[in-house]
Design a protein around this motif. Structure first.
Motif, short mmCIF file in Angstrom:
data_model
loop_
_atom_site.label_atom_id
_atom_site.label_comp_id
_atom_site.label_asym_id
_atom_site.label_seq_id
_atom_site.Cartn_x
_atom_site.Cartn_y
_atom_site.Cartn_z
N ASP A 44 -50.82 42.36 -54.39
CA ASP A 44 -51.88 43.05 -53.65
C ASP A 44 -53.01 42.05 -53.40
OD1 ASP A 44 -53.35 42.83 -56.04
OD2 ASP A 44 -52.91 44.88 -56.64
N TRP A 45 -54.05 42.50 -52.69
CA TRP A 45 -55.13 41.57 -52.33
C TRP A 45 -55.95 41.15 -53.54
CZ3 TRP A 45 -54.20 39.08 -48.30
CH2 TRP A 45 -53.57 39.68 -47.21
N ALA A 55 -59.03 44.23 -49.63
CA ALA A 55 -58.84 45.11 -50.78
C ALA A 55 -59.91 46.21 -50.81
CB ALA A 55 -58.90 44.31 -52.08
#
Length: 97
Positions: free
Chosen positions: A40-41, A66
């Protein structure tokens, strides 16, 4: 080879086959495993902040993706105190002013 980075150049010659094989080997054994870590970011932020050279503009972008706007602004402010990169100032003006 410069530092820990390998550079590949093709010359349209027989030697290209070996050069391209080394490139593919590095993509499969180094590049893909590295990017598979990024789930994920926020993970991208963690990895980027642990690099030898931190690119605060990229970290800001990762935080923005995010949906962490405050953290994105904070990291830009931190980077601006330590760098002379005009891109950081432009990014601060674009997203936060």
């Amino acid at each position: 080879m410069e530092g820990n980075e390998e550079h590949f150049t093709l010359y349209n010659k027989k030697s290209d086959k070996e050069e391209f094989s080394r490139f593919v080997h590095n993509v499969i054994n180094i590049g893909i495993p590295y990017y598979e870590q990024i789930i994920d970011w926020n993970t991208a932020v963690e990895l980027a902040l642990n690099e030898e050279d931190v690119f605060y503009d990229r970290v800001c972008d990762f935080y923005l993706m995010a949906n962490e706007k405050k953290k994105a602004k904070d990291v830009l402010e931190y980077g601006l105190k330590r760098a002379t990169d005009e891109n950081l100032k432009k990014r601060m003006d674009k997203y936060f002013n």
